[in-house]
Scaffold this active site. Structure first.
Site, mmCIF file in Angstrom:
data_model
loop_
_atom_site.group_PDB
_atom_site.id
_atom_site.type_symbol
_atom_site.label_atom_id
_atom_site.label_comp_id
_atom_site.label_asym_id
_atom_site.label_seq_id
_atom_site.Cartn_x
_atom_site.Cartn_y
_atom_site.Cartn_z
ATOM 1 N N ARG A 244 27.771 -16.914 -43.111
ATOM 2 C CA ARG A 244 26.698 -16.038 -43.578
ATOM 3 C C ARG A 244 25.712 -16.882 -44.392
ATOM 4 N NH1 ARG A 244 28.285 -13.089 -40.193
ATOM 5 N NH2 ARG A 244 28.912 -10.912 -40.385
ATOM 6 N N GLU A 273 17.480 -12.710 -42.050
ATOM 7 C CA GLU A 273 17.497 -12.765 -40.575
ATOM 8 C C GLU A 273 16.752 -11.572 -40.023
ATOM 9 O OE1 GLU A 273 21.592 -13.056 -39.358
ATOM 10 O OE2 GLU A 273 21.864 -14.981 -40.341
ATOM 11 N N HIS A 292 21.714 -16.661 -35.096
ATOM 12 C CA HIS A 292 22.959 -15.919 -35.356
ATOM 13 C C HIS A 292 23.644 -15.521 -34.038
ATOM 14 C CE1 HIS A 292 25.164 -13.177 -38.430
ATOM 15 N NE2 HIS A 292 25.975 -13.512 -37.437
HETATM 16 C C1 DGY Z 1 30.346 -11.082 -36.956
HETATM 17 O O1 DGY Z 1 31.076 -10.614 -36.083
HETATM 18 O O2 DGY Z 1 30.552 -10.907 -38.160
HETATM 19 C C2 DGY Z 1 29.159 -11.855 -36.484
HETATM 20 O O3 DGY Z 1 28.654 -12.717 -37.442
HETATM 21 C C3 DGY Z 1 28.075 -10.899 -36.046
HETATM 22 O O4 DGY Z 1 27.511 -10.281 -37.174
#
Ligand code: DGY
Length: 327
Positions: A244, A273, A292
């Site tokens: 993250r 994002e 992402h």
């Molecule tokens: C998750 O599965 O947490 C991925 O980062 C998609 O948000």
């Protein structure tokens, strides 16, 4: 399955097969709050929803207060940082997520970023695409080896272990990790015994050629990679984030890149994002930025949607979810 049709709000696109499963037994409204033209429908459906399914949208406490009938949220993600955990606990709302099905794909993505950043693959591909390959490239475009280098992994959960396997067993890399608790490798990953070592954070940062973050975002990990942490890294090291954006102080990361402390960074996630067009990380010559996509393959996104749909259907029918997050 319960015979009573309940109200379900789908707040992100869902494959047709999964939508069909929901519509067969419940009243379903599909409304994405990120689309201004669907916002009013989203808010109306929220007011009557017993179940929510979707991802990548911050469902804060104020928003949930407008969902008085809510019983379950099924997130199409493994990460649960978009949800107010304490408020959910207090209201007795079940939170489901999708661990397991995205582990290998996400580890592939993080390893791809390690390769891209170390071997300068984005720069080299652009060199060809933009017509600069007129003679053999020289040292100024050489990358660094990945095999045999020391990889430091922050977080050794499912994805961390999958990454460690790739590094240790596939690329002969000594692997260090930092996590809240030491992992019982003999029980969880005996093939990694003797190849993966636990370290304190500072030790790991000082000893790793490549540092990869695969931690969940929590109050403890927010801002973990700050100026102090980057200053502990080996000069010329590579930094990769597949977790993250908020785990990293982006200003401190830029400073570490610009001062030459870090050779390169590979980033799949950002504090904001989509990455704002004016972010200096977007076109930085030593940053490989992805939108992402840790779990974004056709197979894995389908598996995640299927698991999230099953989670929702099960909880609404009074059954145990395949995976609920412990609140
Ligand atoms: C998750 O599965 O947490 C991925 O980062 C998609 O948000």
């Amino acid at each position: 399955m319960s015979a009573v049709r309940q109200q379900v709000l789908v707040f992100r696109e869902l494959p047709a097969a999964q939508l069909d499963r929901l519509q067969a037994v419940h009243e379903v409204c599909v409304a994405d709050p990120r689309r201004p033209e669907q916002r009013a429908a989203f808010e109306a459906a929220l007011g009557r929803a017993q179940g929510l399914i979707g991802s990548s949208y911050p469902m804060d406490e104020a928003l949930l207060a407008r969902a008085p009938a809510l019983r379950v949220i099924s997130s199409i993600s493994v990460g649960v940082d978009n949800y107010p955990l304490q408020a959910l606990r207090q209201r007795g709302i079940t939170l489901c997520h999708t661990p397991g099905v995205l582990t290998e794909t996400t580890a592939d993505t993080v390893f791809a970023l390690i390769m891209m950043s170390s071997r300068r693959l984005l720069e080299l591909a652009l060199h060809v695409r933009e017509g600069h390959w007129q003679r053999n490239i020289g040292e100024s475009l050489f990358g660094r080896d990945v095999h045999g280098k020391t990889l430091g992994i922050l977080g050794l959960g499912r994805i961390g272990l999958a990454l460690a396997r790739r590094a240790a067993l596939g690329f002969g890399m000594p692997v260090l990790y930092h996590a809240r608790h030491e992992v019982d490798l003999a029980a969880e990953a005996p093939e990694l015994l003797g190849r993966v070592q636990h370290r304190g954070l500072d030790e790991l940062l000082a000893q790793s050629d490549i540092v990869a973050v695969v931690l969940p975002l929590t109050a403890q990990t927010r801002g973990l990679m700050d100026a102090r942490a980057f200053s502990r890294m080996k000069p010329g090291a590579i930094f990769v984030n597949g977790a993250r954006g908020a785990i990293v102080d982006e200003g401190a990361l830029l400073q570490a890149l610009d001062s030459g402390r870090l050779a390169a960074a590979g980033l799949d996630v950002f504090a904001t994002e989509p990455l704002p067009l004016d972010s200096p990380l977007r076109c930085h010559p030593r940053v490989t930025a992805l939108p992402h996509v840790g779990s974004a393959t056709l197979e894995t996104r389908e598996a995640m949607a299927e698991m999230a749909t099953s989670n929702l259907l099960r909880v609404l029918a009074g059954q145990t979810a395949l995976a609920s997050y412990p609140l």
